[in-house]
Design a protein around this motif. Structure first.
Motif, PDB file in Angstrom:
ATOM      1  N   SER A 158       0.838  -1.197   0.000  1.00 33.25           N
ATOM      2  CA  SER A 158       0.000   0.000   0.000  1.00 33.25           C
ATOM      3  C   SER A 158       0.874   1.248   0.000  1.00 33.25           C
ATOM      4  O   SER A 158       2.091   1.166   0.108  1.00 33.25           O
ATOM      5  CB  SER A 158      -0.897   0.002   1.222  1.00 33.25           C
ATOM      6  OG  SER A 158      -0.123   0.266   2.362  1.00 33.25           O
ATOM      7  N   ASP A 159       0.200   2.397  -0.095  1.00 34.46           N
ATOM      8  CA  ASP A 159       0.925   3.668  -0.183  1.00 34.46           C
ATOM      9  C   ASP A 159       1.822   3.923   1.018  1.00 34.46           C
ATOM     10  O   ASP A 159       2.786   4.677   0.915  1.00 34.46           O
ATOM     11  CB  ASP A 159      -0.065   4.822  -0.316  1.00 34.46           C
ATOM     12  CG  ASP A 159      -0.683   4.863  -1.688  1.00 34.46           C
ATOM     13  OD1 ASP A 159      -1.304   3.852  -2.065  1.00 34.46           O
ATOM     14  OD2 ASP A 159      -0.546   5.881  -2.385  1.00 34.46           O
ATOM     15  N   VAL A 207      -5.958  -1.605 -13.847  1.00 33.22           N
ATOM     16  CA  VAL A 207      -5.117  -0.571 -13.261  1.00 33.22           C
ATOM     17  C   VAL A 207      -5.616  -0.385 -11.827  1.00 33.22           C
ATOM     18  O   VAL A 207      -6.409   0.472 -11.527  1.00 33.22           O
ATOM     19  CB  VAL A 207      -5.188   0.729 -14.070  1.00 33.22           C
ATOM     20  CG1 VAL A 207      -4.308   1.789 -13.453  1.00 33.22           C
ATOM     21  CG2 VAL A 207      -4.738   0.469 -15.491  1.00 33.22           C
ATOM     22  N   ALA A 208      -5.151  -1.266 -10.951  1.00 33.73           N
ATOM     23  CA  ALA A 208      -5.707  -1.327  -9.602  1.00 33.73           C
ATOM     24  C   ALA A 208      -4.645  -1.791  -8.623  1.00 33.73           C
ATOM     25  O   ALA A 208      -3.597  -2.288  -9.018  1.00 33.73           O
ATOM     26  CB  ALA A 208      -6.893  -2.292  -9.575  1.00 33.73           C
ATOM     27  N   PHE A 209      -4.959  -1.598  -7.336  1.00 36.51           N
ATOM     28  CA  PHE A 209      -4.109  -2.122  -6.276  1.00 36.51           C
ATOM     29  C   PHE A 209      -4.559  -3.550  -5.999  1.00 36.51           C
ATOM     30  O   PHE A 209      -5.667  -3.774  -5.533  1.00 36.51           O
ATOM     31  CB  PHE A 209      -4.256  -1.248  -5.030  1.00 36.51           C
ATOM     32  CG  PHE A 209      -3.662  -1.850  -3.793  1.00 36.51           C
ATOM     33  CD1 PHE A 209      -2.293  -1.826  -3.596  1.00 36.51           C
ATOM     34  CD2 PHE A 209      -4.471  -2.426  -2.828  1.00 36.51           C
ATOM     35  CE1 PHE A 209      -1.742  -2.376  -2.450  1.00 36.51           C
ATOM     36  CE2 PHE A 209      -3.919  -2.981  -1.680  1.00 36.51           C
ATOM     37  CZ  PHE A 209      -2.550  -2.953  -1.499  1.00 36.51           C
ATOM     38  N   THR A 269       4.242   5.468 -10.187  1.00 34.09           N
ATOM     39  CA  THR A 269       4.662   6.842 -10.463  1.00 34.09           C
ATOM     40  C   THR A 269       3.641   7.840  -9.921  1.00 34.09           C
ATOM     41  O   THR A 269       3.948   9.003  -9.743  1.00 34.09           O
ATOM     42  CB  THR A 269       4.814   7.112 -11.975  1.00 34.09           C
ATOM     43  OG1 THR A 269       3.618   6.699 -12.618  1.00 34.09           O
ATOM     44  CG2 THR A 269       5.986   6.394 -12.568  1.00 34.09           C
ATOM     45  N   GLN A 270       2.408   7.383  -9.663  1.00 31.18           N
ATOM     46  CA  GLN A 270       1.382   8.304  -9.187  1.00 31.18           C
ATOM     47  C   GLN A 270       1.375   8.462  -7.681  1.00 31.18           C
ATOM     48  O   GLN A 270       0.684   9.311  -7.153  1.00 31.18           O
ATOM     49  CB  GLN A 270       0.011   7.797  -9.613  1.00 31.18           C
ATOM     50  CG  GLN A 270      -0.246   7.999 -11.073  1.00 31.18           C
ATOM     51  CD  GLN A 270      -1.667   7.669 -11.392  1.00 31.18           C
ATOM     52  OE1 GLN A 270      -2.187   6.651 -10.982  1.00 31.18           O
ATOM     53  NE2 GLN A 270      -2.321   8.535 -12.114  1.00 31.18           N
ATOM     54  N   ARG A 271       2.098   7.621  -6.982  1.00 34.85           N
ATOM     55  CA  ARG A 271       1.989   7.646  -5.523  1.00 34.85           C
ATOM     56  C   ARG A 271       2.872   8.733  -4.918  1.00 34.85           C
ATOM     57  O   ARG A 271       3.890   9.111  -5.486  1.00 34.85           O
ATOM     58  CB  ARG A 271       2.363   6.281  -4.963  1.00 34.85           C
ATOM     59  CG  ARG A 271       1.341   5.248  -5.393  1.00 34.85           C
ATOM     60  CD  ARG A 271       1.435   4.024  -4.570  1.00 34.85           C
ATOM     61  NE  ARG A 271       0.504   3.014  -5.047  1.00 34.85           N
ATOM     62  CZ  ARG A 271       0.560   1.755  -4.672  1.00 34.85           C
ATOM     63  NH1 ARG A 271       1.495   1.361  -3.839  1.00 34.85           N
ATOM     64  NH2 ARG A 271      -0.308   0.898  -5.123  1.00 34.85           N
ATOM     65  N   ALA A 272       2.454   9.186  -3.736  1.00 34.90           N
ATOM     66  CA  ALA A 272       3.085  10.363  -3.144  1.00 34.90           C
ATOM     67  C   ALA A 272       4.467  10.078  -2.561  1.00 34.90           C
ATOM     68  O   ALA A 272       5.367  10.905  -2.672  1.00 34.90           O
ATOM     69  CB  ALA A 272       2.179  10.922  -2.052  1.00 34.90           C
ATOM     70  N   ASP A 273       4.653   8.923  -1.931  1.00 33.24           N
ATOM     71  CA  ASP A 273       5.913   8.650  -1.252  1.00 33.24           C
ATOM     72  C   ASP A 273       7.057   8.584  -2.270  1.00 33.24           C
ATOM     73  O   ASP A 273       6.983   7.841  -3.239  1.00 33.24           O
ATOM     74  CB  ASP A 273       5.807   7.320  -0.500  1.00 33.24           C
ATOM     75  CG  ASP A 273       6.914   7.171   0.521  1.00 33.24           C
ATOM     76  OD1 ASP A 273       8.088   7.316   0.114  1.00 33.24           O
ATOM     77  OD2 ASP A 273       6.621   6.928   1.697  1.00 33.24           O
ATOM     78  N   PRO A 274       8.149   9.369  -2.047  1.00 31.94           N
ATOM     79  CA  PRO A 274       9.233   9.386  -3.028  1.00 31.94           C
ATOM     80  C   PRO A 274       9.869   8.011  -3.244  1.00 31.94           C
ATOM     81  O   PRO A 274      10.473   7.771  -4.291  1.00 31.94           O
ATOM     82  CB  PRO A 274      10.249  10.366  -2.445  1.00 31.94           C
ATOM     83  CG  PRO A 274       9.671  10.930  -1.219  1.00 31.94           C
ATOM     84  CD  PRO A 274       8.365  10.317  -0.936  1.00 31.94           C
ATOM     85  N   VAL A 302      -8.367  -2.349  -5.205  1.00 29.31           N
ATOM     86  CA  VAL A 302      -8.667  -0.924  -5.106  1.00 29.31           C
ATOM     87  C   VAL A 302      -8.296  -0.219  -6.404  1.00 29.31           C
ATOM     88  O   VAL A 302      -7.162  -0.325  -6.866  1.00 29.31           O
ATOM     89  CB  VAL A 302      -7.888  -0.274  -3.940  1.00 29.31           C
ATOM     90  CG1 VAL A 302      -8.268   1.180  -3.819  1.00 29.31           C
ATOM     91  CG2 VAL A 302      -8.155  -1.008  -2.645  1.00 29.31           C
ATOM     92  N   PHE A 314      -0.372  14.325   0.332  1.00 28.88           N
ATOM     93  CA  PHE A 314       0.751  14.367  -0.608  1.00 28.88           C
ATOM     94  C   PHE A 314       1.841  15.281  -0.063  1.00 28.88           C
ATOM     95  O   PHE A 314       3.021  14.940  -0.082  1.00 28.88           O
ATOM     96  CB  PHE A 314       0.296  14.863  -1.982  1.00 28.88           C
ATOM     97  CG  PHE A 314       1.381  14.759  -3.022  1.00 28.88           C
ATOM     98  CD1 PHE A 314       1.517  13.613  -3.773  1.00 28.88           C
ATOM     99  CD2 PHE A 314       2.286  15.785  -3.220  1.00 28.88           C
ATOM    100  CE1 PHE A 314       2.525  13.496  -4.701  1.00 28.88           C
ATOM    101  CE2 PHE A 314       3.304  15.672  -4.148  1.00 28.88           C
ATOM    102  CZ  PHE A 314       3.414  14.524  -4.885  1.00 28.88           C
TER     103      PHE A 314
END
Lengths: 447, 343
Positions: free
Chosen positions: A212-213, A378-380, A407-412, B57, B248
């Motif tokens: 997960s993110d 296009v899913a988790f 590439t869309q996720r916030a964590d670097p 998800v 973010f």
């Protein structure tokens, strides 16, 4: 010939001296070669720059920092009722196991006499991956005998600590980063120097499912690779026979008339249709009409089959055309039927071309994301699909989809993962292209 | 001949697969890209702590998620829609029309919207009036409505740095945009008196639209991609200010310099207390019609609203979700199967 001026004009020229016309022509030729070479240099430079950035950013995804510390599985935390019954112990959530790990890390810091200024509870909790709690809980539920014991437990650190060991997170950026702190940085460096935290090769990146993110460190490509594999299997099993059968009929048996002309034009047109259109078709036809499940590799495979078919048909027809008519004439001449001619002589000779075209078509399908977006791939997805055939209906993701998601996720840390996934995808494409080249070299015949 | 065998086995495989298409083991969730990270975290924790597999998800946007959700019932349709705005009356009506009769609404928390520049950017302290004055298509200058003439922040408000105006705003397909328009542009329009002037000139309805219309001379740039694109734009433009979700920003504080709004710095605490003005609620819409057919759906809905997950100190709050103080209402809604729209 009878023109008297001609010999006179010729007489003025010498073979040893280049006249202006020739030197202009030579200059044009040199220029043309230079343009060609420059084009190649530009293309190679672009490729090299791409490769360089991808490898620079992604190579570290294959390395992961892990900590090995003794953990006491306190009975009062994981089994408050004391019955050692896994069903009862399942009521204890991962958060409680997190406390065990925090205590273990705190004890380890004291035992090794590490002094870090300003170290808070948050730095300790954020040091280890949340995945470690889940893994520990699973291990304890699987083996209740562990309760009350002290075990040497090897686990991943959080993505920030991982970044510190790889140099992605420096003391400066740690100071500005709300998710970490300078104290956590100093602790990571101290534990690294004592050999508690160590970076090693990261098999999980290739085999584990997506994380997960909040857990970039545990995110892997396992589900994506399986999903891509299932889809390629479906494409191969469906597109190759259908494509080859269609090409053989069109090339060897079909009469030349309006209808076949229309078919030919349409096949060429289909090859140029944007891939997203096939996704829309897949949603309407396979999910809404046939009733296949969303996010399933079978729908992805069918959509990609439709997309790959024209490529395979065009390649196969070219390969069949390249077989000289004399082969067909000779076979027919000694009494073979037309079907025997095709299957015994033409098809084997065309096989290298067909296989090359098929593999290139597959490689193209492997890299597609757009058509998968509409059919829910296009899913988790963090559960492995089961083995085929049932697994073809289980939710799965795909390699290019995983790259897009990360590439869309916030964590670097996911940026590094995305580049790492590109490396894996490129490795697969390279392998497929090498197989295509090898097949062509091995079986190719020249007439 | 072997070709025929391959073809036959391929078709057989397809036939076998199609017959097994009825049941579904995993919960499917789609919708808001703001809720997406929280949904993945909750899905993973759900799989960690129960015997159910992790839900699948998908993102796609609030509107798209609700549309899929309302398409009907059965294993082919999704079980939960996530949304960064409340479901509209029309959407709920279409749900009911398509046989989705039992919808449970869960408010799981709040999200803040922050204004931030790259690390090389100057310090900004903004107010909705400043932002409206800098970005609106039409503003009042000397009592006259004119096309926005401002090129630098100092022209908007002398207290602000003399930097070029360049703001990267989420595109219209994002839920964030709606909140930006409502809580920043419309608010700034109202306070600065532009609203009244517009209403006098063009009527109430036109004024509402004109208030939130952004200038189109390139100083307000729509970003249709995600926040990573906005981050890249802000990184490469030292004058640029980007509009981000709070979570973010929380994950990228080492690369972004945040601007306080009305003197309040956005944090989980200041959004939760309501002090920070630009925030919005996040929702899950659960299809109770699927409770009996999709294993784990009831449990997942309850799990998502647990204090240990969505409450303060839980994994979602750690990631940047602003916990809902009335989380108990969501827990009660699942337990009592509180259906939307009466019955």
């Amino acid at each position: 010939m009878s023109d008297p001026a001609m010999p006179a004009a010729r007489a003025r020229r010498s073979l040893l001296k280049t006249d202006p016309g020739t030197s202009r022509r030579n200059a044009a030729e040199r220029r043309f070669r230079a343009y060609g070479a420059a084009a190649v240099v530009v293309a190679m430079a672009a490729l090299a720059a791409l490769m360089f950035t991808v490898f620079r950013d992604g190579a570290s995804a294959f390395v992961q920092a892990r900590a090995t510390i003794p953990v006491v599985i306190a009975a009062d935390v994981v089994d408050p009722d004391g019955n050692r019954d896994p069903a009862e112990m399942a009521g204890v959530l991962t958060m409680s196991y997190g406390r065990l790990l925090d205590q273990a890390l705190t004890r380890e810091i004291e035992r090794r006499n590490i002094q870090v200024e300003g170290l808070t509870q948050r730095d300790i909790t954020g040091f280890l991956s949340a995945q470690a709690r889940a893994d520990l809980r699973r291990a304890v539920l699987a083996d209740p005998a562990l309760v009350g014991q002290e075990i040497e437990w090897r686990m991943m650190t959080s993505s920030r600590v991982d970044g510190m060991l790889k140099g992605r997170v420096t003391r400066d950026t740690a100071a500005r980063d709300a998710k970490t702190s300078v104290a956590q940085y100093d602790l990571a460096m101290a534990l690294r120097d004592q050999g508690v935290v160590r970076a090693g090769f990261n098999w999980r990146f290739i085999t584990a499912p997506d994380g997960s993110d909040s857990r970039p460190e545990s995110a892997g490509l396992g589900v994506a690779i399986l999903g891509s594999l299932y889809m390629m299997l479906i494409v191969l099993v469906l597109a190759l026979p259908i494509g080859v059968a269609a090409s053989i009929w069109l090339e060897e048996f079909a009469p030349k008339n309006r209808l076949t002309d229309v078919i030919e034009v349409n096949i060429s047109n289909l090859a140029a249709v944007p891939s997203i259109v096939f996704g829309i078709l897949g949603l309407a036809a396979f999910i809404n009409f046939v009733g296949l499940p969303r996010s399933a590799p079978i729908v992805g495979g069918l959509v990609l089959t439709l997309m790959t078919l024209p490529t395979i048909i065009i390649a196969t027809r070219a390969a069949l055309k390249a077989v000289p008519p004399s082969i067909r004439d000779a076979a027919l001449g000694v009494g073979a039927s037309r079907m025997q001619t095709v299957f015994h002589h033409v098809l084997p000779l065309a096989m290298p071309g067909i296989l090359t075209g098929t593999i290139l078509g597959l490689a193209q399908a492997l890299g597609e994301t757009a058509p998968l977006m509409l059919i829910g791939m296009v899913a988790f997805v963090s559960t492995y699909p089961s083995a085929p055939p049932q697994g073809l209906l289980d939710p799965a993701s795909a390699l290019p989809v995983q790259i897009y998601n990360w590439t869309q996720r916030a964590d670097p840390a996911f940026f590094e993962r995305a580049s790492g996934a590109i490396i894996v995808l490129l490795a697969f494409l390279l392998a497929m292209n090498l197989i295509a080249i090898w097949l062509r070299r091995k079986f190719e015949r020249r007439w | 001949m072997s070709l025929m065998k391959i073809l036959a086995s391929g078709l057989a495989l397809l036939a076998v697969s199609a017959t097994g298409a009825a049941a579904r083991a995993q919960i499917q969730l789609a919708g808001s890209s703001t809720v997406l990270p929280y949904a993945t975290i909750a899905a993973e924790a759900f799989a960690d702590n129960t015997d159910f597999p992790a839900p699948v998800v998908e993102g796609g946007g609030s509107g798209a998620g609700i549309k899929q959700f309302c398409a009907g019932t059965g294993p082919r349709t999704i079980d939960i829609a996530s949304s960064s705005r409340p479901i509209t009356r029309a959407e709920l009506a279409s749900c009911h029309a398509n046989g989705v009769a039992r919808v449970i609404e869960l408010r799981i928390g709040y999200d803040g919207i922050v204004f931030a520049s790259g690390m090389g950017g100057p310090d900004f302290a903004l107010t909705p009036q400043d932002i409206h004055r800098a970005l609106a298509a039409q503003v009042i200058v000397d009592g006259q409505l004119v096309a926005n003439p401002a090129v630098s922040w100092a022209e908007v408000n002398p207290a602000l740095p003399a930097r070029q105006i360049a703001v990267f705003v989420p595109g219209t397909k994002h839920g964030t945009r709606e909140v930006f328009e409502e809580k920043v542009m419309a608010a700034g329009c109202e306070i600065s008196g532009t609203r009244a002037a517009l209403a006098a000139a063009e009527g109430q309805d036109a004024a509402r639209a004109a208030c939130v219309a952004l200038r189109t001379d390139g100083r307000a740039v729509d970003i249709d991609g995600d926040y990573t694109e906005t981050l890249a734009r802000v990184d490469s433009n030292p004058d640029g200010i980007g509009v981000f979700g709070l979570s973010f920003y929380e994950n990228n504080t080492s690369r972004l310099r945040v601007a306080p709004i009305d003197g309040v710095v956005p944090t989980v605490a200041s959004v939760a207390s309501g002090e920070y003005p630009v925030s919005r609620p996040l929702f899950l819409y659960v299809k109770a019609d699927h409770f009996e057919t999709i294993p784990g759906l009831r449990e997942f809905a309850g799990f998502f609203a647990l204090d240990a997950i969505a409450g303060p100190g839980g994994p979602l709050a750690d990631y940047g979700l602003v916990p809902d103080p009335q989380l108990a209402e969501a827990q009660a809604a699942v337990a009592a199967e509180k259906i939307m729209g009466g019955n």
